[in-house]
Design an enzyme around this catalytic site. Structure first.
Site, short mmCIF file in Angstrom:
data_model
loop_
_atom_site.label_atom_id
_atom_site.label_comp_id
_atom_site.label_asym_id
_atom_site.label_seq_id
_atom_site.Cartn_x
_atom_site.Cartn_y
_atom_site.Cartn_z
CB ALA A 158 -0.92 0.01 1.22
N PRO A 159 0.36 2.37 -0.51
CG PRO A 159 -0.93 3.90 -1.76
CD PRO A 159 -0.96 2.50 -1.18
CE LYS A 184 6.74 -2.20 1.23
NZ LYS A 184 6.90 -0.89 1.95
N PRO A 185 2.80 -1.67 4.36
CG PRO A 185 2.70 -0.69 6.49
CD PRO A 185 2.86 -2.01 5.79
CB SER A 238 4.92 5.17 -9.04
OG SER A 238 5.98 4.25 -8.92
CD GLU A 259 -5.04 2.78 -7.78
OE1 GLU A 259 -4.31 3.46 -8.54
OE2 GLU A 259 -5.43 3.16 -6.68
CB CYS A 293 -3.73 7.82 -8.17
SG CYS A 293 -4.88 6.81 -7.24
#
Length: 504
Positions: A158-159, A184-185, A238, A259, A293
């Site tokens: 995750a971003p 995993k953040p 990204s 995504e 995004c």
């Protein structure tokens, strides 16, 4: 900055959540979580090493038989309780998200946290709707049916822009379908992901179903994607990093959901409600300080409205209040960090050589100078193939370009490799109907831009990735479809056997 909120003390036990427990990492290094509004470290932890990823995958694999074997009703009941626990902890989640990200508290309390609670409630209900095709006799001699089954251990990444919401988008459809997860953040913003997993345990979701490994992408992230015990990777981030994730996932033939980046067009026809379009553009360009995004980044305005639109957007942008994220009067906060602030500033400075910066285009001074702030920025005069029009900036920057015919507007709107979101603004239903058909994006809004709902899918075209978050459509990513066929004849020697041996 006048706040006194601190990171929950229990998180000093470590930033890895494995098998229902917080623990330190084993990488041998340290990582700071920095409040971007002040530049101060608010939390230090030892990131995950490969051994932590291995332990988390083992915990998830151990929990999978029991969780996947639970009835949909049992999983649903626990997810409903999970939503209730998140609601009870809403204030702490909102304050922590604002602290680690610099988001205004009015955004975390009005969008991030309630959206996460709602998403959890949605998947609690959706867990009971995992349907396959109805049984039928397609061959005449057999009954066929389709089972929809959990796939196993999912490794998700995750971003940093929406840490809590993206944790939910990754975890919820997977566990509702009966899978177990290692998430995993982003290493810079792990705090609310850890709190999310803790809340799941408090709700009664079994240990090992949801695990968190907090660490760097080059270490924990790549090891998780390539891990042979992980059967699927779901990544949000990204496009460049997505390509690397796809390469690693291919090495073990994993299922993949990506995504990726976006460069959303905001298409304004000459019969649009100008006031609505101006307000919509500023809100959609500046949400989360532009670090979204789906944010409006390219406004294409039909020439009769162009000058008035530019003037209205500039005036409204100049009224937006930058400030302390914990001040209720603050409209937008800092960018997530100084590296991101400088990256955004670099795009704007380079654009000065070929375009006009109408407003913004600088970091504020005074009491905000110690934070990663950047003023809302409006750019005109850029060419369609220029950097600010084609590249994802991920900051509070909007480029506005004119167009003449409807054909030209739609062509320009589709003129980047991305295809995540778009909007069309017009009072003419036929015009907007055409736009919704021809804009190449996974979500097209009409006379609005940004709202999302749990019931509808989120995902892109082309360089924006593939697969869906949210909605029942997301179950396509997290379930395996199995055909089961029953013989109905009880005949031992079947006609088709003669195609292999013997005579008819």
């Amino acid at each position: 900055m006048g706040h006194s909120f601190q990171v929950p003390e229990r998180l000093t036990a470590g930033a890895q959540y494995i098998g229902g427990r917080l623990r330190p990492g084993t990488s041998g290094r340290h990582q700071d979580v920095v409040n971007p509004a002040t530049g101060e470290s608010v939390y230090r932890y030892e990131p995950a090493g490969t051994a932590d990823v291995d332990a988390a995958v083992a915990a998830a694999a151990g929990a999978f038989p029991g969780w996947s074997g639970a009835t949909p009703g049992e999983r649903s009941a626990l997810l409903h309780r999970f939503a209730a626990v998140l609601g009870e902890q809403a204030d702490g989640l909102a304050y922590t998200e604002s602290l680690q990200c610099g988001k205004p508290l009015k955004l975390t309390t009005g969008f991030d946290v309630p959206g996460t609670v709602d998403n959890t409630s949605f998947f609690a209900g959706a867990a009971r709707q995992l349907e396959g095709k109805a049984a039928a006799e397609y061959s005449g001699d057999h009954t066929s049916c389709v089972r929809r089954e959990a796939i196993g251990v999912v490794g998700s990444i995750a971003p940093w822009n929406y840490p809590l919401q993206m944790a939910a988008w990754k975890v919820l459809p997977a566990v509702a379908a009966g899978n177990t997860v290692v998430l995993k953040p982003a290493e810079t913003t792990p705090l609310t992901s850890l709190m999310f997993a803790e809340a799941a345990t408090a709700a009664g979701i079994p240990d090992g179903v949801i695990n968190i490994v907090s660490g760097a992408g080059a270490d924990a992230g790549e090891h998780l994607v390539a891990h042979p015990g992980v059967v699927m990777t779901s990544f949000t981030g990204s496009t460049a990093v997505g390509r690397r994730v796809a390469e690693l996932a291919a090495s073990t033939v994993k299922r993949l959901h990506l995504e990726l980046g976006g460069k959303a067009p905001f298409l304004v026809f000459d019969d649009a409600d100008l006031d609505a379009a101006v307000h919509g553009a500023v809100a959609a360009a500046l949400i989360n300080t532009g670090q979204d995004c789906t944010a409006a980044t390219r406004a294409y305005v039909q020439r009769p409205l162009y000058d008035a639109f530019v003037g209205g957007v500039a005036e409204l942008m100049e009224s937006v209040r930058l400030g302390d994220p914990f001040d209720p009067a603050t409209d937008i906060g800092p960018l997530t960090g100084f590296a991101q602030r400088d990256r955004v500033a670099g795009f704007v400075e380079r654009a000065r050589a070929y375009a006009t910066v109408v407003t913004g285009g600088e970091a504020p001074g005074g009491p905000l100078a110690s934070g990663a702030y950047y003023r809302p920025t409006l750019i005109t005069g850029a060419a369609q193939d220029s950097e600010v029009v084609t590249s994802e900036i991920f900051g509070p920057v909007l480029a506005v370009l004119p167009f003449d015919s409807d054909d030209e507007g739609i062509r320009l709107a589709n003129g980047t490799p991305y295809g995540l979101a778009a909007s069309a603004w017009s009072r003419d239903v036929y015009r907007t109907g055409r736009a919704t058909r021809e804009l190449r994006a996974g979500c097209v809004w009409v006379n609005d831009h940004i709202p999302i709902v749990s019931e509808m899918p989120h995902g892109g075209y082309r360089a924006s990735g593939f697969g869906k978050d949210m909605s029942a459509y997301s179950f396509e990513e997290y379930t395996q479809v199995k055909h089961v066929m029953y013989d109905n004849t009880a005949v031992a020697r079947k006609d088709w056997h003669r195609t292999v041996f013997g005579d008819r």
